[in-house]
Write a protein that holds these residues in place. Structure first.
Motif: not given
Length: 99
Positions: A35-40
């Motif tokens: 998990p990282g960029d919430l838009r991905r």
């Protein structure tokens, strides 16, 4: 069971000559499935896991002293080692001086 909160280890680098400078811009190394960029969109490769991403999840439950490999990983990222960078989704320093 699954925990209700998830702690994440985030690896970042800066091009600033003084990393303690409040104006230093920190850029995140993005992993392929962690998990990282919430838009991905979330990565789904069930029943398999990307090994490094999986290890990063468990590293968040412990200290770096219990996961010495993180220090080695950070060193390889600082050196912009090709083999290590191939394990990541993005390198924010591609085509630029290393962090």
């Amino acid at each position: 069971s699954i925990t209700k909160e998830r702690t994440e280890v985030i690896l970042q680098g800066t091009s600033s000559l003084d990393p303690k400078d409040p104006t230093a811009v920190w850029e995140e190394f993005e992993f392929k499935c962690k998990p990282g960029d919430l838009r991905r969109r979330p990565c789904l490769i069930s029943p398999y896991h990307y090994r490094l991403d999986w290890l990063m999840w468990f590293a968040a439950f412990q200290t770096y002293e219990q996961n010495e490999w993180i220090i080695h990983l950070a060193g390889k990222l600082l050196a912009q080692e090709e083999g290590t960078l191939s394990l990541l989704a993005t390198n924010p320093f591609a085509g630029r001086d290393p962090p």
